[in-house]
Design a protein around this motif. Structure first.
Motif, mmCIF file in Angstrom:
data_model
loop_
_atom_site.group_PDB
_atom_site.id
_atom_site.type_symbol
_atom_site.label_atom_id
_atom_site.label_comp_id
_atom_site.label_asym_id
_atom_site.label_seq_id
_atom_site.Cartn_x
_atom_site.Cartn_y
_atom_site.Cartn_z
ATOM 1 N N LEU A 24 0.833 -1.201 0.000
ATOM 2 C CA LEU A 24 0.000 0.000 0.000
ATOM 3 C C LEU A 24 0.873 1.258 0.000
ATOM 4 O O LEU A 24 0.586 2.224 -0.712
ATOM 5 N N SER A 27 2.212 1.637 -3.400
ATOM 6 C CA SER A 27 1.149 2.110 -4.268
ATOM 7 C C SER A 27 0.938 3.618 -4.138
ATOM 8 O O SER A 27 0.775 4.322 -5.141
ATOM 9 N N VAL A 28 0.953 4.118 -2.914
ATOM 10 C CA VAL A 28 0.789 5.563 -2.693
ATOM 11 C C VAL A 28 1.967 6.321 -3.311
ATOM 12 O O VAL A 28 1.775 7.327 -4.009
ATOM 13 N N SER A 56 -1.169 -1.923 -6.567
ATOM 14 C CA SER A 56 -2.425 -1.674 -5.846
ATOM 15 C C SER A 56 -3.273 -2.943 -5.775
ATOM 16 O O SER A 56 -3.837 -3.267 -4.727
ATOM 17 N N MET A 106 -10.502 0.566 0.874
ATOM 18 C CA MET A 106 -9.843 -0.211 -0.180
ATOM 19 C C MET A 106 -10.868 -0.846 -1.104
ATOM 20 O O MET A 106 -10.697 -0.839 -2.324
ATOM 21 N N LEU A 109 -12.152 1.789 -3.408
ATOM 22 C CA LEU A 109 -11.163 2.114 -4.434
ATOM 23 C C LEU A 109 -11.095 1.045 -5.513
ATOM 24 O O LEU A 109 -11.042 1.356 -6.710
ATOM 25 N N HIS A 128 -11.017 8.165 -5.581
ATOM 26 C CA HIS A 128 -9.607 7.801 -5.493
ATOM 27 C C HIS A 128 -8.836 8.678 -4.507
ATOM 28 O O HIS A 128 -7.806 8.270 -3.977
ATOM 29 N N SER A 131 -7.627 7.352 -1.111
ATOM 30 C CA SER A 131 -6.372 6.625 -0.870
ATOM 31 C C SER A 131 -5.443 7.416 0.043
ATOM 32 O O SER A 131 -4.655 6.841 0.787
ATOM 33 N N TRP A 135 -4.179 5.221 3.543
ATOM 34 C CA TRP A 135 -2.825 4.865 3.958
ATOM 35 C C TRP A 135 -2.538 5.187 5.439
ATOM 36 O O TRP A 135 -2.097 4.311 6.180
#
Length: 185
Positions: A24, A27-28, A56, A106, A109, A128, A131, A135
């Motif tokens: 995660l 992904s961020v 992701s 999640m 998303l 989105h 997100s 996190w």
């Protein structure tokens, strides 16, 4: 269930949670980088977006594995409604509730990403933005719920995650970032 079996669920549940947090975080970082419009060293811009998507999805898989394994673990005492109703759990309800919030975000998303072409870019982008909330909520969940949360290795993993995200956000918001300079000029 034998003690060895329940310990295995707990160990794999914890391990999959740590991997999910690392993925995660990645992904961020990749999402912020992809949004910058600049390539990363060794990757063209379109590849950053593709890697972000794949990381992701992999984070989602490990999050799902984390949750399913802990559903079968007698120590965690997760119930099905704990997966959708935050702060109602038996085990550390506040911290577990943060995990539920992260899971719910999640799911939103993933679902909106899968339906992106049907719901439109504007609606997808609005969801989105969650997100950025997902996190830190997941990070706090790991620090408050995990039995390893006070161990040096786990604190190091969390510190690495925080530094990676803050460093990327700092880079993105910096005055040296080309788009920010154009706006300020």
């Amino acid at each position: 269930m034998s003690a060895v079996g329940s310990e295995a669920f707990w160990d794999f549940g914890r391990g999959s949670g740590v991997v999910a947090l690392l993925l995660l975080t990645t992904s961020v970082v990749l999402g912020v980088s992809a949004r910058s419009g600049r390539p990363l060293p060794g990757l063209p811009r379109f590849a950053v977006t593709e890697v972000h998507r794949n990381v992701s999805l992999l984070a989602s898989v490990f999050l799902g594995l984390h949750v399913v394994l802990l559903l079968f673990d007698p120590y965690a005492q997760l119930r099905l409604f704990d997966l959708v109703l935050p702060f109602a759990g038996n085990y550390r309800p506040f911290w577990q509730g943060l995990g539920t919030v992260a899971l719910d975000l999640m799911v939103a998303l993933v679902v909106t990403s899968l339906l992106r072409h049907r719901i439109g870019r504007r609606a997808w982008r609005a969801v989105h933005w969650a997100s950025y909330g997902l996190w830190p909520v997941a990070l706090l969940h790991s620090l408050g719920t995990g039995t390893d949360s006070a161990t040096p290795w786990f604190l190091g993993v969390n510190a690495l995650c925080v530094l990676a995200v803050l460093g990327t956000l700092g880079w993105r918001l910096s005055t040296r970032f080309p788009k920010r300079r154009e706006v300020r000029a």
